[in-house]
Enzyme design. Sequence first.
Site, PDB file in Angstrom:
ATOM      1  N   ILE A  34       0.878  -1.169   0.000  1.00  0.00           N
ATOM      2  CA  ILE A  34       0.000   0.000   0.000  1.00  0.00           C
ATOM      3  C   ILE A  34       0.917   1.220   0.000  1.00  0.00           C
ATOM      4  O   ILE A  34       1.821   1.328   0.836  1.00  0.00           O
ATOM      5  CB  ILE A  34      -0.966   0.011   1.208  1.00  0.00           C
ATOM      6  N   SER A  35       0.712   2.098  -0.954  1.00  0.00           N
ATOM      7  CA  SER A  35       1.612   3.242  -1.135  1.00  0.00           C
ATOM      8  C   SER A  35       1.569   4.185   0.053  1.00  0.00           C
ATOM      9  O   SER A  35       0.579   4.255   0.797  1.00  0.00           O
ATOM     10  CB  SER A  35       1.226   4.022  -2.399  1.00  0.00           C
ATOM     11  N   SER A  36       2.639   4.926   0.214  1.00  0.00           N
ATOM     12  CA  SER A  36       2.688   5.995   1.203  1.00  0.00           C
ATOM     13  C   SER A  36       1.562   6.984   0.945  1.00  0.00           C
ATOM     14  O   SER A  36       1.242   7.282  -0.216  1.00  0.00           O
ATOM     15  CB  SER A  36       4.028   6.717   1.107  1.00  0.00           C
TER      16      SER A  36
END
Length: 215
Positions: A64-66
Amino acid sequence: MDLETRIKLQKSKRMTEEIKNICHINQDILDVMAHCDREMFVPKGFGAHAYKLDALPLVADQWISSPLTVAKMTQALYAKGIDNILEIGCGSGYQALILSKLARRVFSIERVERLAKEAKEKFKHLGIHNVNVRYDDGQNGWRNYAPYDRILFSASIKQIPASLFAQLKVGGIAVAPIEKEGKQIITQFTKTEHGIEKREFDDCLFVPIVDGKSH
């Protein structure tokens, strides 16, 4: 509003303030992110890290991206008020959640069956009905609902296939982390009647796009 919800909102607000201090992001995007429950979209055991500006691991070597990267990608997409968005790489569903608050409809494709199923369950639990999740190879696109106003890649790629540009409206925008000279760069593509115009933004870090489907 119960205490747990209030605490999550406070954490979300602090997260968006931290993003705001790092770079310019439109306030409407920050407002949406401040009211979204990111903790629900991170893996179990990582709740304490949900509102930090960190990418977090998912199943099948996905991430899950920043929140900072999500904000930058959303900013480059110019998604507010548009009709439909195609997302390549649903992952946990967090990016699609943000887009669902800005656009009328989101069509998100995920190649990992478990992630696609879990994302559908999360949106159902939240009562979000304008996100459609499909288990498939994202590089196929989703022709049934094309052409799209926007296309967003949530995985890095060397170049966007012509077959996906074909699913983008003239005047539409695609945003992708493009692999270039050992880096990944958030890149915006605008489809015109005369071809594709390109604009590069910040460096980023995504998992690479992978062919086919996975269980």
